[in-house]
Design a protein around this motif. Structure first.
Motif, PDB file in Angstrom:
ATOM      1  N   UNK A  24       0.834  -1.212   0.000  1.00  0.00           N
ATOM      2  CA  UNK A  24       0.000   0.000   0.000  1.00  0.00           C
ATOM      3  C   UNK A  24       0.864   1.256   0.000  1.00  0.00           C
ATOM      4  N   UNK A  25       1.913   1.257   0.797  1.00  0.00           N
ATOM      5  CA  UNK A  25       2.805   2.425   0.866  1.00  0.00           C
ATOM      6  C   UNK A  25       3.460   2.676  -0.492  1.00  0.00           C
ATOM      7  N   UNK A  26       4.021   1.622  -1.076  1.00  0.00           N
ATOM      8  CA  UNK A  26       4.746   1.770  -2.344  1.00  0.00           C
ATOM      9  C   UNK A  26       3.783   2.098  -3.487  1.00  0.00           C
ATOM     10  N   UNK A  27       2.687   1.373  -3.571  1.00  0.00           N
ATOM     11  CA  UNK A  27       1.717   1.610  -4.643  1.00  0.00           C
ATOM     12  C   UNK A  27       1.134   3.013  -4.542  1.00  0.00           C
ATOM     13  N   UNK A  32       0.377   8.287  -6.655  1.00  0.00           N
ATOM     14  CA  UNK A  32       0.293   9.707  -6.327  1.00  0.00           C
ATOM     15  C   UNK A  32       1.169  10.528  -7.281  1.00  0.00           C
ATOM     16  N   UNK A  33       2.259   9.932  -7.749  1.00  0.00           N
ATOM     17  CA  UNK A  33       3.162  10.590  -8.707  1.00  0.00           C
ATOM     18  C   UNK A  33       2.694  10.412 -10.146  1.00  0.00           C
ATOM     19  N   UNK A  34       1.528   9.801 -10.295  1.00  0.00           N
ATOM     20  CA  UNK A  34       0.926   9.541 -11.603  1.00  0.00           C
ATOM     21  C   UNK A  34       1.769   8.575 -12.439  1.00  0.00           C
ATOM     22  N   UNK A  39       2.537  -5.134 -10.997  1.00  0.00           N
ATOM     23  CA  UNK A  39       2.672  -5.836  -9.728  1.00  0.00           C
ATOM     24  C   UNK A  39       2.545  -7.328 -10.029  1.00  0.00           C
ATOM     25  N   UNK A  40       3.560  -8.101  -9.637  1.00  0.00           N
ATOM     26  CA  UNK A  40       3.567  -9.540  -9.882  1.00  0.00           C
ATOM     27  C   UNK A  40       3.704 -10.296  -8.578  1.00  0.00           C
ATOM     28  N   UNK A  82      10.753  -3.049  -2.183  1.00  0.00           N
ATOM     29  CA  UNK A  82       9.585  -3.031  -3.072  1.00  0.00           C
ATOM     30  C   UNK A  82       9.606  -1.801  -3.975  1.00  0.00           C
ATOM     31  N   UNK A  83      10.019  -0.659  -3.429  1.00  0.00           N
ATOM     32  CA  UNK A  83      10.090   0.574  -4.225  1.00  0.00           C
ATOM     33  C   UNK A  83      11.141   0.447  -5.327  1.00  0.00           C
ATOM     34  N   UNK A  84      12.288  -0.172  -5.013  1.00  0.00           N
ATOM     35  CA  UNK A  84      13.316  -0.379  -6.044  1.00  0.00           C
ATOM     36  C   UNK A  84      12.766  -1.263  -7.163  1.00  0.00           C
ATOM     37  N   UNK A  85      12.049  -2.325  -6.788  1.00  0.00           N
ATOM     38  CA  UNK A  85      11.508  -3.189  -7.838  1.00  0.00           C
ATOM     39  C   UNK A  85      10.415  -2.464  -8.629  1.00  0.00           C
ATOM     40  N   UNK A  86       9.657  -1.595  -7.974  1.00  0.00           N
ATOM     41  CA  UNK A  86       8.619  -0.826  -8.677  1.00  0.00           C
ATOM     42  C   UNK A  86       9.223   0.087  -9.731  1.00  0.00           C
ATOM     43  N   UNK A  87      10.433   0.555  -9.497  1.00  0.00           N
ATOM     44  CA  UNK A  87      11.106   1.452 -10.437  1.00  0.00           C
ATOM     45  C   UNK A  87      11.873   0.710 -11.521  1.00  0.00           C
TER      46      UNK A  87
END
Length: 110
Positions: A24-27, A32-34, A39-40, A82-87
């Motif tokens: 939830x935090x990362x997503x 919010x940054x558009x 997500x896997x 998780x944030x690193x993988x999101x990027x």
């Protein structure tokens, strides 16, 4: 077991509450940054063998539902991983938490 409701699907994606709180935090930060991303996750042992991926976009409705009334203490290390993988080009890969120290941060009630 928490639930992630994605789009107009009535069937939720089941994710353990602690993992869902970190996601939830990362997503939320990414949306919010558009920013759009994937997500896997691997299917749970009780489900059909395999993995799934969804495309997350700010215009697609998303709802987080937790079984526990109190939010868990969050791990800064897990959020950062998780944030690193999101990027990355592969998007968020939901992996198990690896506890290596006392680094954590308080959760805000939402």
């Amino acid at each position: 077991m928490g639930s992630l409701y994605y789009g107009d699907s009535a069937e939720p994606i089941g994710i353990e509450d602690r993992a869902l709180a970190h996601l939830k935090v990362v997503i939320s930060t990414k949306l919010r940054r558009n920013e759009s991303f994937t997500l896997s996750w691997a299917h749970p042992e009780t489900d059909v063998v395999g993995r799934s991926t969804i495309w997350l976009h700010p215009s697609i409705p998303l709802r987080f539902v937790f079984d526990e009334a109190e939010p868990p203490e969050l791990s800064r290390e897990w959020i950062e991983a998780l944030a690193r993988s999101a990027n990355s080009t592969g998007g968020i890969a939901l992996v198990d938490e690896r506890i290596s120290g006392p680094a954590s941060l308080e959760t805000a009630r939402s």
